[in-house]
Design a protein around this motif. Structure first.
Motif, PDB file in Angstrom:
ATOM      1  N   CYS A 196       0.821  -1.215   0.000  1.00  0.00           N
ATOM      2  CA  CYS A 196       0.000   0.000   0.000  1.00  0.00           C
ATOM      3  C   CYS A 196       0.854   1.264   0.000  1.00  0.00           C
ATOM      4  CB  CYS A 196      -0.928   0.000   1.217  1.00  0.00           C
ATOM      5  SG  CYS A 196      -2.291  -1.176   1.094  1.00  0.00           S
ATOM      6  N   GLN A 197       2.023   1.181   0.595  1.00  0.00           N
ATOM      7  CA  GLN A 197       2.915   2.330   0.644  1.00  0.00           C
ATOM      8  C   GLN A 197       3.574   2.623  -0.700  1.00  0.00           C
ATOM      9  OE1 GLN A 197       5.661   1.643   3.894  1.00  0.00           O
ATOM     10  NE2 GLN A 197       4.003   1.251   5.346  1.00  0.00           N
ATOM     11  N   SER A 198       3.397   1.720  -1.668  1.00  0.00           N
ATOM     12  CA  SER A 198       4.017   1.924  -2.979  1.00  0.00           C
ATOM     13  C   SER A 198       2.981   1.934  -4.101  1.00  0.00           C
ATOM     14  CB  SER A 198       5.055   0.830  -3.254  1.00  0.00           C
ATOM     15  OG  SER A 198       4.443  -0.451  -3.334  1.00  0.00           O
ATOM     16  N   THR A 199       1.738   2.280  -3.770  1.00  0.00           N
ATOM     17  CA  THR A 199       0.668   2.199  -4.775  1.00  0.00           C
ATOM     18  C   THR A 199       0.870   3.175  -5.928  1.00  0.00           C
ATOM     19  OG1 THR A 199      -0.639   3.692  -3.380  1.00  0.00           O
ATOM     20  CG2 THR A 199      -1.095   1.335  -3.205  1.00  0.00           C
ATOM     21  N   ASP A 200       1.520   4.313  -5.691  1.00  0.00           N
ATOM     22  CA  ASP A 200       1.711   5.302  -6.757  1.00  0.00           C
ATOM     23  C   ASP A 200       3.086   5.203  -7.402  1.00  0.00           C
ATOM     24  OD1 ASP A 200       3.014   6.091  -4.473  1.00  0.00           O
ATOM     25  OD2 ASP A 200       2.539   8.225  -4.691  1.00  0.00           O
ATOM     26  N   ALA A 201       3.783   4.087  -7.167  1.00  0.00           N
ATOM     27  CA  ALA A 201       5.144   3.925  -7.694  1.00  0.00           C
ATOM     28  C   ALA A 201       5.165   2.962  -8.874  1.00  0.00           C
ATOM     29  CB  ALA A 201       6.061   3.399  -6.588  1.00  0.00           C
ATOM     30  N   ARG A 203       6.370  -0.287  -9.878  1.00  0.00           N
ATOM     31  CA  ARG A 203       6.734  -1.421  -9.042  1.00  0.00           C
ATOM     32  C   ARG A 203       7.395  -2.521  -9.887  1.00  0.00           C
ATOM     33  NH1 ARG A 203       1.824   0.264  -7.389  1.00  0.00           N
ATOM     34  NH2 ARG A 203       0.683  -1.409  -8.437  1.00  0.00           N
ATOM     35  N   LYS A 233       9.050  10.473 -10.284  1.00  0.00           N
ATOM     36  CA  LYS A 233       8.348   9.189 -10.284  1.00  0.00           C
ATOM     37  C   LYS A 233       8.936   8.279  -9.203  1.00  0.00           C
ATOM     38  CE  LYS A 233       5.604   5.951 -11.972  1.00  0.00           C
ATOM     39  NZ  LYS A 233       4.136   6.048 -11.907  1.00  0.00           N
ATOM     40  N   LYS A 234       8.090   7.749  -8.345  1.00  0.00           N
ATOM     41  CA  LYS A 234       8.563   6.815  -7.342  1.00  0.00           C
ATOM     42  C   LYS A 234       8.885   5.476  -7.996  1.00  0.00           C
ATOM     43  CE  LYS A 234       6.054   8.570  -3.306  1.00  0.00           C
ATOM     44  NZ  LYS A 234       5.045   8.221  -2.258  1.00  0.00           N
ATOM     45  N   HIS A 289       4.242  -4.059 -11.855  1.00  0.00           N
ATOM     46  CA  HIS A 289       4.152  -3.606 -13.246  1.00  0.00           C
ATOM     47  C   HIS A 289       5.115  -4.335 -14.185  1.00  0.00           C
ATOM     48  CE1 HIS A 289       2.830   0.095 -10.928  1.00  0.00           C
ATOM     49  NE2 HIS A 289       1.785  -0.176 -11.681  1.00  0.00           N
TER      50      HIS A 289
END
Length: 393
Positions: A196-201, A203, A233-234, A289
């Motif tokens: 959840c802490q990497s949802t906008d990254a 992956r 971009k994370k 991803h």
């Protein structure tokens, strides 16, 4: 009806355990074969009663040496008592002077990898170097002791043939997508929170415990390159291990990789999930991803098939094995090039068309791997050996 004896003592984790978990049910469904499977007492709890399958459970000394000594001194008696016509040795080492024809399943590329020997020497891990040389000698002799040697890919079969001077048969390992995805149990809360802490990254996923030949360092070096090329971009690299020696199997020292990540400022880009139960892995693939594999030696690489079946584009090192397994579902980079790895990830990140194409190709390619076909080939080889021996007698 053909009677097989499968020596599964070498299966303790990873690919060996995956192999037995899939092959035993396939054999149980066949009406034309019976099998005795030799397992350690610890592993026997993994398997329930199966039709056409009997289990021989033993408690050999721990470690490869203990297993090898047990096999060379006790296995013949177990074979004779089982009434088996063919021995299938699953752990890279064959039984010398087997009383029945023997199929050796060879699946360790470290013994033939010049890159691995160089890497281990460079790290100063001379105990591991000597250990690999000794085991390699027995693995090479085992190919000569066996009647037929089987490798899980054509590329590795060719390597073994060059190394031993013996013909080696390629039989792909299989994959069962329904079995892989049928458990709806969610990931543990701790892992869910990390995801959840990497949802906008962006992956990236790499499924492996830490070892040298999976080439974690090249992957770690690629992270700051990606970070520089994707400002704002994370980027998160999800690992199914911890970069700590005590939390990984074997004697591999993970602190070098952890230190490298700290020096490069890449620790914030790495999510160390730790070991993920096999039946839950499909959730992890679907949460990412791109699948990345920088390994510099391989025999088959099950996670590549798992990734393709999950619709993930694959970025992999330029090994013949990787190209054979993924074909046009992956794009490839020089195995020790972090710039090359980063460039391939960028290609997918910047082209939705390429990402969709690789995903579609992977879903199609994953369907080419079948455990039932693998077992059919194995039983076919066993029949040929029995017929050949009957013709000689």
């Amino acid at each position: 009806m053909i009677r097989l004896f499968i020596n599964g003592l070498a299966a303790s984790a990873g690919a060996g355990l995956t192999y037995l978990r899939n092959v035993i049910p396939q054999l149980a469904r066949r009406a034309d074969s019976q099998a005795t499977v030799l397992l350690s007492a610890e592993l026997s709890r993994e398997f329930a009663e199966c039709p056409n399958i009997s289990f021989a459970v033993v408690s050999p000394s721990r470690g490869v040496v203990g297993r090898f000594v047990f096999e060379q001194t006790k296995l013949r008696d177990l074979l004779r008592r089982s009434g088996a016509q063919v021995l299938v040795s699953t752990g890279n080492f064959a039984l010398r002077d087997s009383p029945v024809p023997q199929i050796l399943l060879s699946g360790n590329s470290l013994y033939v990898s010049a890159d691995f020997y160089r890497d281990v020497k460079k790290r100063g891990d001379y105990i591991l170097w000597v250990d690999t040389v000794i085991k390699g000698w027995f693995a090479r002799r085992s190919v000569h002791w066996a009647d037929v040697t089987v490798a899980p890919s054509q590329a590795f079969a060719e390597e073994l043939s060059k190394w031993t001077g013996k013909n080696v048969v390629a039989v792909h390992h299989g994959f069962d997508r329904d079995l892989f995805t049928n458990d709806s149990t969610p990931l543990p809360d701790s892992m869910q929170n990390q995801l959840c802490q990497s949802t906008d990254a962006l992956r990236l996923l790499f499924v492996s415990h830490y070892n040298y030949y999976r080439n974690f360092e090249t992957l770690i070096r690629a992270l700051p390159i990606l970070r520089d090329r994707l400002p704002g971009k994370k980027i998160k690299l999800l690992l199914t291990c911890k970069l700590s020696s005590s939390k990984n199997p074997g004697s591999y020292r993970a602190e070098t990789a952890a230190s490298l990540a700290s020096i490069l400022g890449a620790r914030e880009n790495i999510v160390e999930l730790g070991s993920v139960p096999y039946h839950l892995l499909h959730h992890l693939y679907r949460a990412c991803h791109i699948y990345v594999s920088p390994a510099y030696t391989e025999t088959f690489a099950h996670p590549l098939v798992e990734a393709m079946s999950s619709g993930l584009p694959v970025v992999a090192s330029d090994l013949p094995v990787h190209r054979e397994i993924c074909q046009d579902a992956g794009i490839y980079f020089p195995r020790f090039s972090p710039d090359g790895l980063a460039e391939r990830v960028m290609q997918i990140q910047e082209s939705q068309e390429l990402a969709v194409k690789l995903s579609r190709n992977g879903l199609r390619r994953a369907c080419d791997f079948s455990w039932s076909e693998h077992v059919e080939s194995l039983v076919g080889l066993a029949r040929e050996l029995v017929q050949s021996e009957s013709g000689l007698n």
